[in-house]
Design a protein around this motif. Structure first.
Motif, PDB file in Angstrom:
ATOM      1  N   PRO A  26      23.300  30.940  15.546  1.00 20.70           N
ATOM      2  CA  PRO A  26      24.077  31.551  14.482  1.00 20.70           C
ATOM      3  C   PRO A  26      23.661  31.096  13.088  1.00 20.70           C
ATOM      4  N   LYS A  28      25.384  31.555   9.163  1.00 22.68           N
ATOM      5  CA  LYS A  28      26.532  32.099   8.435  1.00 22.68           C
ATOM      6  C   LYS A  28      26.124  32.372   7.003  1.00 22.68           C
ATOM      7  N   VAL A  35      28.694  36.199  10.250  1.00 22.28           N
ATOM      8  CA  VAL A  35      27.932  35.361  11.158  1.00 22.28           C
ATOM      9  C   VAL A  35      26.854  36.221  11.800  1.00 22.28           C
ATOM     10  N   LYS A  37      23.272  36.424  14.220  1.00 23.19           N
ATOM     11  CA  LYS A  37      22.469  35.756  15.231  1.00 23.19           C
ATOM     12  C   LYS A  37      21.014  35.931  14.826  1.00 23.19           C
ATOM     13  N   LEU A  56      29.836  33.973  19.266  1.00 23.18           N
ATOM     14  CA  LEU A  56      29.746  32.709  18.535  1.00 23.18           C
ATOM     15  C   LEU A  56      30.475  31.598  19.275  1.00 23.18           C
ATOM     16  N   GLU A  60      28.885  28.141  20.665  1.00 27.04           N
ATOM     17  CA  GLU A  60      29.372  26.814  20.288  1.00 27.04           C
ATOM     18  C   GLU A  60      29.763  26.006  21.507  1.00 27.04           C
TER      19      GLU A  60
END
Ligand SMILES: [Zn+2]
Length: 72
Positions: A26, A28, A35, A37, A56, A60
């Motif tokens: 990701p 930002k 966000v 990719k 996302l 994470e």
């Protein structure tokens, strides 16, 4: 290594620093908070697409799991 990423939503370019030549993950946007990719190969951006919240969160979680299994 600093790679320039242009946000497809607001067209703002931002710097993204990577330690490896390859990166999928990701990014930002600092301006519109979208966000994305991003997929970097050889320090070049090969793809950039919107990442939804579910994706996302999954990413994470994977990172957390990696950290936990590595860290000691
Ligand atoms: Zn943006």
């Amino acid at each position: 290594m600093l790679v320039n990423i242009t946000c497809p939503k607001c067209n703002t370019s931002g710097g993204f620093s990577i330690t490896d030549a390859y990166y999928i993950g990701p990014y930002k946007c600092w301006k519109c908070r979208a966000v994305l990719k991003i997929n970097l190969e050889n320090n070049r951006l090969v793809s950039c697409e919107a990442m939804d919240d579910a994706e996302l969160a999954r990413f994470e979680q994977e990172q957390e799991a990696k950290k936990r299994s590595r860290g000691r």
